[in-house]
Design an enzyme around this catalytic site. Structure first.
Site, PDB file in Angstrom:
ATOM      1  N   GLU A   1      -0.486  -9.224  -0.226  1.00 48.79           N
ATOM      2  CA  GLU A   1      -1.814  -9.559  -0.063  1.00 48.79           C
ATOM      3  C   GLU A   1      -2.601  -9.832  -1.246  1.00 48.79           C
ATOM      4  OE1 GLU A   1      -1.963  -6.205   2.615  1.00 48.79           O
ATOM      5  OE2 GLU A   1      -2.744  -7.243   4.143  1.00 48.79           O
TER       6      GLU A   1
ATOM      7  N   GLY B   1       0.804  -4.887   0.904  1.00 46.62           N
ATOM      8  CA  GLY B   1      -0.564  -5.005   0.007  1.00 46.62           C
ATOM      9  C   GLY B   1      -0.058  -5.840  -1.411  1.00 46.62           C
TER      10      GLY B   1
ATOM     11  N   GLU C   1       4.325  -4.642   7.782  1.00 49.33           N
ATOM     12  CA  GLU C   1       3.369  -3.467   8.283  1.00 49.33           C
ATOM     13  C   GLU C   1       3.870  -3.329   9.850  1.00 49.33           C
ATOM     14  OE1 GLU C   1       2.580  -5.977   6.473  1.00 49.33           O
ATOM     15  OE2 GLU C   1       1.140  -5.204   4.750  1.00 49.33           O
TER      16      GLU C   1
ATOM     17  N   ALA D   1       0.893  -1.050   0.027  1.00 49.27           N
ATOM     18  CA  ALA D   1      -0.082  -0.075  -0.097  1.00 49.27           C
ATOM     19  C   ALA D   1       0.894   1.092   0.176  1.00 49.27           C
ATOM     20  CB  ALA D   1      -1.033   0.102   1.215  1.00 49.27           C
TER      21      ALA D   1
HETATM   22  N1  DAK Z   1       4.600   3.341  -0.933  1.00 53.02           N
HETATM   23  C1  DAK Z   1       4.804   4.383  -1.539  1.00 53.02           C
HETATM   24  N2  DAK Z   1       5.829   4.569  -2.339  1.00 53.02           N
HETATM   25  C2  DAK Z   1       6.859   3.426  -2.524  1.00 53.02           C
HETATM   26  C3  DAK Z   1       6.586   2.153  -1.885  1.00 53.02           C
HETATM   27  C4  DAK Z   1       5.281   1.949  -1.054  1.00 53.02           C
HETATM   28  N3  DAK Z   1       4.907   0.840  -0.179  1.00 53.02           N
HETATM   29  N4  DAK Z   1       7.465   1.511  -2.113  1.00 53.02           N
HETATM   30  C5  DAK Z   1       8.321   1.952  -2.660  1.00 53.02           C
HETATM   31  N5  DAK Z   1       8.045   3.080  -2.982  1.00 53.02           N
HETATM   32  C6  DAK Z   1       8.713   4.197  -3.863  1.00 53.02           C
HETATM   33  C7  DAK Z   1       9.827   4.748  -2.811  1.00 53.02           C
HETATM   34  O1  DAK Z   1       9.595   5.720  -2.154  1.00 53.02           O
HETATM   35  C8  DAK Z   1      10.826   5.418  -4.083  1.00 53.02           C
HETATM   36  O2  DAK Z   1      10.215   6.546  -4.714  1.00 53.02           O
HETATM   37  P1  DAK Z   1      11.245   7.802  -4.876  1.00 53.02           P
HETATM   38  O3  DAK Z   1      11.886   7.858  -3.633  1.00 53.02           O
HETATM   39  O4  DAK Z   1      12.042   7.443  -6.037  1.00 53.02           O
HETATM   40  O5  DAK Z   1      10.291   8.917  -5.099  1.00 53.02           O
HETATM   41  C9  DAK Z   1      10.529   4.304  -5.405  1.00 53.02           C
HETATM   42  O6  DAK Z   1       9.163   3.677  -5.098  1.00 53.02           O
HETATM   43  C10 DAK Z   1      11.490   3.242  -5.321  1.00 53.02           C
HETATM   44  O7  DAK Z   1      11.807   2.815  -4.168  1.00 53.02           O
HETATM   45  P2  DAK Z   1      13.416   2.409  -3.470  1.00 53.02           P
HETATM   46  O8  DAK Z   1      13.877   3.538  -4.014  1.00 53.02           O
HETATM   47  O9  DAK Z   1      12.997   2.423  -1.890  1.00 53.02           O
HETATM   48  O10 DAK Z   1      13.779   1.189  -4.169  1.00 53.02           O
HETATM   49  P3  DAK Z   1      14.778   0.322  -3.450  1.00 53.02           P
HETATM   50  O11 DAK Z   1      15.099  -0.716  -4.543  1.00 53.02           O
HETATM   51  O12 DAK Z   1      16.025   0.950  -2.869  1.00 53.02           O
HETATM   52  O13 DAK Z   1      13.948  -0.556  -2.400  1.00 53.02           O
HETATM   53  C11 DAK Z   1      11.944  -1.781  -1.462  1.00 53.02           C
HETATM   54  C12 DAK Z   1      12.787  -1.515  -2.765  1.00 53.02           C
HETATM   55  C13 DAK Z   1      10.780  -2.554  -2.038  1.00 53.02           C
HETATM   56  C14 DAK Z   1      12.708  -2.720  -0.606  1.00 53.02           C
HETATM   57  C15 DAK Z   1      11.757  -0.584  -0.760  1.00 53.02           C
HETATM   58  O14 DAK Z   1      11.209   0.360  -1.631  1.00 53.02           O
HETATM   59  C16 DAK Z   1      10.519  -0.716   0.463  1.00 53.02           C
HETATM   60  O15 DAK Z   1      11.088  -1.295   1.591  1.00 53.02           O
HETATM   61  N6  DAK Z   1       9.466  -0.053  -0.089  1.00 53.02           N
HETATM   62  C17 DAK Z   1       8.401  -0.298   1.164  1.00 53.02           C
HETATM   63  C18 DAK Z   1       7.803  -1.745   1.219  1.00 53.02           C
HETATM   64  C19 DAK Z   1       7.096  -1.867   2.280  1.00 53.02           C
HETATM   65  O16 DAK Z   1       7.326  -1.542   3.408  1.00 53.02           O
HETATM   66  N7  DAK Z   1       5.439  -2.237   1.901  1.00 53.02           N
HETATM   67  C20 DAK Z   1       4.545  -2.288   2.764  1.00 53.02           C
HETATM   68  C21 DAK Z   1       3.710  -1.009   2.834  1.00 53.02           C
HETATM   69  S1  DAK Z   1       2.673  -1.205   3.969  1.00 53.02           S
HETATM   70  C22 DAK Z   1      -3.986  -0.573   5.813  1.00 53.02           C
HETATM   71  C23 DAK Z   1      -4.358  -0.828   4.603  1.00 53.02           C
HETATM   72  C24 DAK Z   1      -3.223  -1.629   3.907  1.00 53.02           C
HETATM   73  C25 DAK Z   1      -2.229  -1.878   4.545  1.00 53.02           C
HETATM   74  C26 DAK Z   1      -2.109  -1.701   5.785  1.00 53.02           C
HETATM   75  C27 DAK Z   1      -3.081  -1.113   6.678  1.00 53.02           C
HETATM   76  N8  DAK Z   1      -5.139   0.094   6.625  1.00 53.02           N
HETATM   77  C28 DAK Z   1      -5.846   1.047   5.715  1.00 53.02           C
HETATM   78  C29 DAK Z   1      -5.440  -0.182   7.981  1.00 53.02           C
HETATM   79  C30 DAK Z   1      -1.149  -2.629   4.027  1.00 53.02           C
HETATM   80  C31 DAK Z   1       0.117  -1.644   4.198  1.00 53.02           C
HETATM   81  C32 DAK Z   1       1.171  -2.091   3.522  1.00 53.02           C
HETATM   82  O17 DAK Z   1       1.087  -2.579   2.176  1.00 53.02           O
END
Ligand code: DAK
Length: 258
Positions: free
Chosen positions: A111, A108, A131, A63
């Protein structure tokens, strides 16, 4: 412009999350576009869906964290409901679905893959529910689907620890069915989709419906669901073609979805 592109080849429709600059992160617009892409599926022509991500790095990195950072509890509930509704729609969609996971499938993204019927992935795929490192729970079905797929103990370990799982481990724990070299992933997913699409579509849909209904029911009620779906296949043209074709030793029986 849509964040989801659709491409139909024969009876296989590939839906690609197309926001590679943010690693296909799921914001409201992406969820709306996914929903619209499902609305647009021509059920008379398509027999199997493949989901994948644009670019070489990610299926979906979760997400959109930027969009979630400052929302309130009630906005979070609405966002979670929205995502869960779309993913549940994919899970219960009448056609079979395959996730071709071509890189990161985090939060997400994982998921979304788990809402599909079958998961295939590339060697560089990474799955995880990170998360709790962000101070939240999985919000698009992760707490429920991961344990159904890999078992309680593993799901709890992965969700509590936020440990990522690479392709080989994903295969070993049953999170994916097969792993491919990156360039072979989409062709393999389409080949499987084509194979599914050659089978009697009413029967394939009935199998999915019986499995989806039965998973949450006591066995006796689940068996009733199977009886209903099984009997519903009879008197269809496809059932007659399939059985007559077998008895006449016919190869490559064509089914007409009626
Ligand atoms: N959201 C927004 N932008 C994201 C993103 C994300 N989840 N993942 C990556 N990006 C963006 C980065 O900010 C970056 O943007 P710029 O800085 O270039 O503008 C671009 O994508 C490239 O990412 P990186 O530069 O970080 O690329 P790397 O190869 O260095 O790293 C990575 C890749 C996948 C390891 C890293 O980007 C990362 O850790 N991303 C976050 C992964 C993460 O934590 N995903 C889980 C998100 S939480 C809910 C509803 C839904 C959910 C929960 C609650 N409710 C409403 C209660 C679900 C939650 C999630 O999914």
């Amino acid at each position: 412009m849509s964040f989801v592109t659709s491409r139909q080849e024969g009876a296989v429709l590939t839906l690609t999350l197309n926001r590679p600059e943010a690693l296909n992160a799921l914001n409201e617009q992406v969820l709306d576009d996914l929903s619209a892409a499902l609305d647009a599926v021509d059920l008379s022509a398509v027999r199997c869906l493949v989901f994948t991500g644009a670019g070489e790095k990610a299926f979906a990195a979760g997400a959109d964290i930027a969009a979630m950072a400052d929302i309130t509890r009630s906005e979070a509930a609405a966002f979670s409901r929205r995502g869960n509704d779309v993913f549940r729609r994919i899970e219960t969609f009448s056609l079979p679905t395959i996730a071709a996971v071509n890189g990161y499938a985090l939060g997400g993204g994982c998921e979304l893959a788990m809402a599909c019927d079958i998961r295939l992935c590339s060697e560089n795929a990474v799955f995880g529910q990170p998360e709790v490192t962000l101070g939240i729970t999985p919000g698009f079905g992760g707490t429920q689907r991961l344990m159904r797929l890999v078992g309680m103990g593993r799901a709890r370990e992965l969700i509590f620890s936020a440990r990522n799982v690479k392709a080989a481990e994903a295969l070993q724990i049953g999170l994916v069915n097969a792993v491919y070299a990156p360039e072979e992933l989409l062709p393999a997913a389409k080949k499987l989709a084509e194979r599914i699409a050659r089978n009697a579509p009413i029967a394939v849909r009935a199998c999915k419906a019986a499995m989806n209904e039965g998973i949450d029911l006591p066995m006796d009620e689940a068996i009733d669901a199977e009886i209903r779906e099984f009997s519903g296949c009879f008197e269809t043209e496809d059932q007659k073609r399939g059985m007559t074709g077998f008895l006449n030793k016919q190869k490559n029986i064509e089914f007409y979805n009626r």
